[in-house]
Write a protein that holds these residues in place. Structure first.
Motif, short mmCIF file in Angstrom:
data_model
loop_
_atom_site.label_atom_id
_atom_site.label_comp_id
_atom_site.label_asym_id
_atom_site.label_seq_id
_atom_site.Cartn_x
_atom_site.Cartn_y
_atom_site.Cartn_z
N MET A 1 0.84 -1.20 0.00
CA MET A 1 0.00 0.00 0.00
C MET A 1 0.88 1.25 0.00
O MET A 1 1.62 1.50 0.94
N LYS A 2 0.80 2.02 -1.04
CA LYS A 2 1.63 3.23 -1.11
C LYS A 2 1.00 4.38 -0.33
O LYS A 2 -0.21 4.54 -0.28
N THR A 3 1.86 5.14 0.28
CA THR A 3 1.40 6.32 1.02
C THR A 3 2.15 7.55 0.52
O THR A 3 3.35 7.49 0.31
N ASP A 4 1.43 8.65 0.38
CA ASP A 4 2.06 9.89 -0.08
C ASP A 4 2.50 10.74 1.12
O ASP A 4 1.67 11.05 1.99
N TYR A 5 3.77 11.11 1.16
CA TYR A 5 4.27 11.94 2.25
C TYR A 5 4.71 13.32 1.77
O TYR A 5 5.35 14.06 2.52
N SER A 6 4.39 13.64 0.53
CA SER A 6 4.90 14.92 -0.01
C SER A 6 4.40 16.13 0.77
O SER A 6 5.09 17.14 0.87
N TYR A 7 3.24 16.00 1.39
CA TYR A 7 2.62 17.15 2.06
C TYR A 7 3.32 17.54 3.36
O TYR A 7 3.08 18.61 3.90
N ILE A 8 4.19 16.69 3.89
CA ILE A 8 4.83 17.03 5.18
C ILE A 8 6.17 17.75 5.00
O ILE A 8 6.68 18.35 5.95
N VAL A 9 6.75 17.67 3.80
CA VAL A 9 8.16 18.06 3.63
C VAL A 9 8.43 19.50 4.07
O VAL A 9 9.33 19.76 4.88
N ARG A 148 1.98 6.90 12.60
CA ARG A 148 0.98 7.74 13.26
C ARG A 148 0.39 8.73 12.26
O ARG A 148 -0.84 8.94 12.22
N LEU A 149 1.25 9.35 11.47
CA LEU A 149 0.76 10.30 10.46
C LEU A 149 -0.30 9.68 9.57
O LEU A 149 -1.34 10.28 9.31
N SER A 150 -0.02 8.47 9.10
CA SER A 150 -0.92 7.84 8.13
C SER A 150 -1.97 6.98 8.81
O SER A 150 -2.82 6.40 8.14
N GLY A 151 -1.92 6.90 10.14
CA GLY A 151 -2.90 6.09 10.87
C GLY A 151 -2.84 4.63 10.50
O GLY A 151 -3.85 3.93 10.48
N SER A 152 -1.61 4.14 10.28
CA SER A 152 -1.44 2.77 9.78
C SER A 152 -1.21 1.77 10.90
O SER A 152 -0.39 2.00 11.80
N TYR A 153 -1.90 0.64 10.83
CA TYR A 153 -1.73 -0.43 11.80
C TYR A 153 -0.77 -1.52 11.31
O TYR A 153 -0.75 -2.63 11.84
N LYS A 163 10.61 -1.63 4.13
CA LYS A 163 11.00 -1.44 2.72
C LYS A 163 9.99 -0.56 1.99
O LYS A 163 10.36 0.32 1.21
N GLU A 164 8.71 -0.81 2.24
CA GLU A 164 7.67 0.03 1.62
C GLU A 164 7.83 1.49 2.02
O GLU A 164 7.72 2.39 1.18
N LEU A 165 8.10 1.71 3.30
CA LEU A 165 8.26 3.08 3.77
C LEU A 165 9.48 3.73 3.11
O LEU A 165 9.43 4.91 2.73
N GLU A 166 10.54 2.97 2.96
CA GLU A 166 11.73 3.51 2.29
C GLU A 166 11.40 3.93 0.86
O GLU A 166 11.85 5.00 0.39
N THR A 167 10.61 3.13 0.20
CA THR A 167 10.20 3.47 -1.17
C THR A 167 9.35 4.75 -1.18
O THR A 167 9.56 5.65 -2.00
N ASP A 168 8.38 4.81 -0.26
CA ASP A 168 7.50 5.98 -0.20
C ASP A 168 8.29 7.26 0.11
O ASP A 168 7.99 8.32 -0.44
N LEU A 169 9.26 7.16 1.01
CA LEU A 169 10.01 8.36 1.38
C LEU A 169 11.01 8.75 0.29
O LEU A 169 11.25 9.95 0.06
N LEU A 170 11.58 7.75 -0.38
CA LEU A 170 12.51 8.04 -1.48
C LEU A 170 11.84 8.94 -2.52
O LEU A 170 12.46 9.83 -3.09
#
Length: 359
Positions: A1-9, A148-153, A163-170
């Motif tokens: 599941m991809k998550t977008d983090y662009s809005y926090i930068v 916490r930001l994404s409310g992910s369990y 690994k997924e988080l690394e991809t999303d942040l990259l």
DNA sequence: AAGGCGGGGGT
DNA sequence: ACCCCAGCCTT
């Protein structure tokens, strides 16, 4: 599941500019300093590292110096920091760096990853902080903050989740401030979005984006399955003394506290009578014995319950155990590395007034 | 994928 | 007591 983090930068970087912590290894952007600090910080709090970092850099100012250091001195500088293989792996990497990279850390994520003791987090931290390369550095702080930001369990102990988080942040790394971005997530995690206790959401620059904050579920996140319980071990510690020196032995080169020194010790809690019997077996007849009392030491997966005996030998005609050596009080303080597990007994020895056999 | 590997501070 | 910490290596 991809998550977008662009809005926090943007907000995160602005917060970091105003609130970043003052830390010894942030004073000069030397890749070697960054590396040493990152190794020391693995599974270790900033406050614990502060006292070790400067001493280590003073003792080994360059990667070359580290590569040539005697192991006994390396361990002594690491004494009390734990996970002692970290410093041995770091020296192994230093030797590789001298041999293959002319003594300087490579500005290359993949090359860093191949070095001993450097995994995906540390490679990302060095590449981004020391070399400004746009790669993420995902540690426990970053996992906690983002889940916490994404409310992910998601279960954050799963390698797949990291690994997924690394991809999303990259995908959202700011090209010009990648090191700041990574450190901002970590500083935020350490000071605002804290691991123990209630996070300080009132002071958080990202609260307006945070699902856990909005839904009041910060205390449920991140998800990490509970750990296996510890096993208990009873041990008997023998503080053998002869002419102001103390018996110590080197632990095996593999396993718990590998290669460190310790007082001779035995499995189980031995009674006074059993201990006297043991000494007789070793043909030790002339001594005084004192019960030192018990001490407890908790490792992550083992718990030692120790019972100590102080045994002062009046004569010594033969070896007792293979590999045992006699160390003076000064040797114990400045030369040999004893794990903190024995500190209840070492402290007592160090604190005693110097014995004067003469006069 | 799971377990081993330190020590300390917070709740 | 139990939590987790600027994780990595081996099996």
């Amino acid at each position: 599941m991809k998550t977008d983090y662009s809005y926090i930068v943007e907000d995160l970087l602005n917060w970091y500019s105003e609130n970043k912590r003052i830390l010894p290894w942030r004073e000069k952007p030397d890749p070697y300093y960054i590396w040493v600090s990152e190794i020391m910080l693995q599974q270790t709090r900033v406050e614990a590292v502060k006292g070790y970092f400067s001493r280590f850099i003073s003792a080994f100012p360059t990667i070359k110096a580290l590569s040539e250091a005697p192991e006994e001195q390396l361990l002594k500088l690491w004494e009390g920091l734990g996970y002692y293989n970290r410093v041995r792996n770091m020296q192994k990497a230093a030797q590789t760096i001298v041999a293959d990279y002319n003594g300087s850390l490579p500005a290359d994520y993949t090359a860093l990853l191949k070095l001993s003791g450097i995994g995906s987090y540390t490679a990302g931290a060095i590449a981004s902080i020391a070399f400004k390369m746009p790669v993420p550095a995902v540690d426990g702080n970053v996992l906690r903050v983002t889940k916490r930001l994404s409310g992910s369990y998601d279960d954050i102990t799963q390698p797949k989740v990291k690994k997924e988080l690394e991809t999303d942040l990259l995908a959202v790394m700011p090209g010009n401030r990648s090191g700041d971005f990574n450190q901002a997530l970590m500083d935020l995690g350490a000071t605002i979005c804290i691991p123990n206790g209630k996070p300080l959401c009132d002071a958080c620059p990202l609260a307006k984006f945070c699902i856990a904050f909005q839904q009041n579920i910060t205390s449920d996140l991140p998800v990490r399955p509970s750990k296996k319980s510890r096993r208990l071990e009873n041990r008997t510690i023998l503080v053998l003394e002869y002419q102001d020196k103390f018996a110590i032995m080197k632990r095996p080169s593999k396993g718990l506290l590998a290669g460190l020194w310790e007082f001779p010790n035995l499995d189980g809690h031995l009674s006074i009578e059993k201990t006297e019997g043991l000494l007789k077996e070793y043909r030790i007849f002339s001594y005084s014995m004192e019960l030192l009392g018990s001490a407890k030491h908790i490792f992550s997966h083992v718990e030692w319950h120790m019972l100590g005996y102080r045994i002062k030998l009046f004569s010594l005609e033969h070896e007792i155990w293979d590999g045992m050596i006699w160390a003076s009080k000064k040797d114990l303080q400045y030369t040999f590395t004893l794990p903190t597990a024995f500190s209840a007994y070492t402290k007592q020895i160090i604190a005693e007034k110097e014995q004067h056999t003469k006069c």
